[in-house]
Design an enzyme around this catalytic site. Structure first.
Site, PDB file in Angstrom:
ATOM      1  N   ASP A 175       0.855  -1.190   0.000  1.00 37.55           N
ATOM      2  CA  ASP A 175       0.000   0.000   0.000  1.00 37.55           C
ATOM      3  C   ASP A 175       0.896   1.247   0.000  1.00 37.55           C
ATOM      4  O   ASP A 175       2.075   1.170   0.340  1.00 37.55           O
ATOM      5  CB  ASP A 175      -0.935   0.031   1.218  1.00 37.55           C
ATOM      6  CG  ASP A 175      -1.892   1.225   1.135  1.00 37.55           C
ATOM      7  OD1 ASP A 175      -2.465   1.460   0.049  1.00 37.55           O
ATOM      8  OD2 ASP A 175      -2.058   1.950   2.138  1.00 37.55           O
ATOM      9  N   SER A 176       0.273   2.374  -0.369  1.00 38.03           N
ATOM     10  CA  SER A 176       1.023   3.629  -0.325  1.00 38.03           C
ATOM     11  C   SER A 176       1.288   4.039   1.123  1.00 38.03           C
ATOM     12  O   SER A 176       2.053   4.967   1.367  1.00 38.03           O
ATOM     13  CB  SER A 176       0.241   4.723  -1.049  1.00 38.03           C
ATOM     14  OG  SER A 176      -1.053   4.830  -0.487  1.00 38.03           O
ATOM     15  N   CYS A 228      -3.617  -0.908  -2.405  1.00 39.02           N
ATOM     16  CA  CYS A 228      -3.834   0.489  -2.782  1.00 39.02           C
ATOM     17  C   CYS A 228      -4.673   0.576  -4.068  1.00 39.02           C
ATOM     18  O   CYS A 228      -4.287   0.033  -5.105  1.00 39.02           O
ATOM     19  CB  CYS A 228      -2.474   1.139  -3.001  1.00 39.02           C
ATOM     20  SG  CYS A 228      -2.550   2.843  -3.520  1.00 39.02           S
ATOM     21  N   GLU A 248      -7.102  10.125   8.219  1.00 35.27           N
ATOM     22  CA  GLU A 248      -5.767  10.155   8.849  1.00 35.27           C
ATOM     23  C   GLU A 248      -5.794  10.989  10.127  1.00 35.27           C
ATOM     24  O   GLU A 248      -5.035  10.754  11.051  1.00 35.27           O
ATOM     25  CB  GLU A 248      -4.739  10.736   7.867  1.00 35.27           C
ATOM     26  CG  GLU A 248      -4.605   9.915   6.603  1.00 35.27           C
ATOM     27  CD  GLU A 248      -3.269   9.200   6.456  1.00 35.27           C
ATOM     28  OE1 GLU A 248      -2.253   9.802   6.798  1.00 35.27           O
ATOM     29  OE2 GLU A 248      -3.280   8.042   5.993  1.00 35.27           O
ATOM     30  N   CYS A 279     -11.074   3.332  -2.117  1.00 38.24           N
ATOM     31  CA  CYS A 279      -9.838   3.875  -1.536  1.00 38.24           C
ATOM     32  C   CYS A 279      -9.664   3.196  -0.183  1.00 38.24           C
ATOM     33  O   CYS A 279     -10.660   2.991   0.538  1.00 38.24           O
ATOM     34  CB  CYS A 279      -9.972   5.391  -1.368  1.00 38.24           C
ATOM     35  SG  CYS A 279      -8.612   6.140  -0.462  1.00 38.24           S
ATOM     36  N   HIS A 317      -8.845   4.123   2.603  1.00 40.63           N
ATOM     37  CA  HIS A 317      -9.280   4.833   3.804  1.00 40.63           C
ATOM     38  C   HIS A 317     -10.804   4.916   3.967  1.00 40.63           C
ATOM     39  O   HIS A 317     -11.294   5.176   5.054  1.00 40.63           O
ATOM     40  CB  HIS A 317      -8.746   6.266   3.781  1.00 40.63           C
ATOM     41  CG  HIS A 317      -7.270   6.370   3.971  1.00 40.63           C
ATOM     42  ND1 HIS A 317      -6.375   5.746   3.134  1.00 40.63           N
ATOM     43  CD2 HIS A 317      -6.530   7.025   4.895  1.00 40.63           C
ATOM     44  CE1 HIS A 317      -5.147   6.025   3.542  1.00 40.63           C
ATOM     45  NE2 HIS A 317      -5.219   6.797   4.605  1.00 40.63           N
TER      46      HIS A 317
END
Ligand code: DGL
Length: 268
Positions: A10-11, A73, A152, A184, A186
């Site tokens: 993942d990023s 990702c 985040e 995504c 997140h």
């Protein structure tokens, strides 16, 4: 049977949502996770840059004797998976195809929404896959760049998140979608807020869960499942501060992360 580990990319830290699903669905598999935390976000970068970063990450994972790579990702799956398949021999499992499939099977009125980073939405990767499986589908893709920062920051269930979601998701409401891909890493954290905006008639598709299911199926088909049924080992690598990853990542996995090692990814 193949007891080599699976690589998960993942990023950053968001891909731990995919890892969590893999840990549940494939508890005997060893995992090497790499999060490119020094270079997140991928979602606002050009295709060339995402490919370059992703290829370096793949080269790193290949040093760990892995048997397959799961691209947790969405942005890297959308922009770099096809290129990677041309260059590297190892099997790749991305999140796009499993996510698209689940959306197609869950919709009843053929109106499907997809939300993701700018890179993912502008690539049209989800839209193309859905269209191929359901040519009559009405697909509305919307990028929601602020969602990553909200998650985040730990603000996913706040008023700020609600107002932001109302604004981003307005068009989806107008099109009366009944299935929404959370495209995504997140976004599953925003489930509650998104449902508050769209109502509970809209099915939220979580590609993290679908990708873990697809991984299990691929390993089975290719005879690559581990002979262990339980007790997988997990090794974590990041390209920036390991301490932050440990702290925040532990919350996502709901499990303490033992050691995290830093990799100098630019040198690979
Ligand atoms: N992991 C990315 C994705 O799923 C989100 C964060 C980023 O922009 O790198 O698209």
């Amino acid at each position: 049977m193949d007891n080599r580990p699976i690589g998960v990319f993942d990023s950053g830290i968001g891909g731990l949502t995919v890892l969590k699903e893999i840990m549940e669905q494939l508890p005997g598999e060893d995992i090497v996770y790499f999060g490119d935390t020094a270079r997140i976000p991928y979602g606002t970068r050009s295709k060339e840059t995402v490919i370059k970063y992703f290829f370096q990450s793949v080269r790193f994972l290949l040093t760990k004797e892995i048997k397959a790579i799961v691209i947790a990702c969405n942005t890297a799956s959308a922009l770099a998976m096809e290129e990677a398949q041309k260059v590297f021999e190892i099997p790749f499992i991305g999140v796009i195809e499993p996510g698209a499939k689940a959306a197609v099977s869950s919709t009843k009125n053929s109106a499907i929404g997809v939300i993701g980073t700018e890179g993912t939405i502008n690539s049209g990767a989800y839209q193309r896959k859905i269209r191929r499986m359901m040519p009559s589908a009405e697909i509305i893709g919307i990028s929601c760049p602020l969602f990553v920062s909200l998650v985040e920051e730990g603000w996913e269930s706040t008023d700020v998140a609600y107002i932001t979601a109302q604004r981003y998701l307005l068009e989806l409401k107008e099109h009366n979608i009944d299935s929404l891909v959370l495209g995504c890493t997140h976004y599953p954290a925003l489930r509650y807020t998104i449902t508050k905006v769209l109502g509970d008639k809209v099915t939220l598709v979580n590609p993290a869960y679908e990708a873990a299911k697809a991984t299990k199926m691929m390993l089975k088909e290719q005879n690559l499942l581990s002979s262990k049924l339980d007790g997988g080992n997990y090794n974590f690598y990041v390209s920036d501060d390991p301490e932050k990853f440990k702290r925040v990542g532990g919350n996502i996995l709901r499990k303490e992360i033992g050691s995290v090692q830093k990799v100098n990814i630019e040198n690979i």
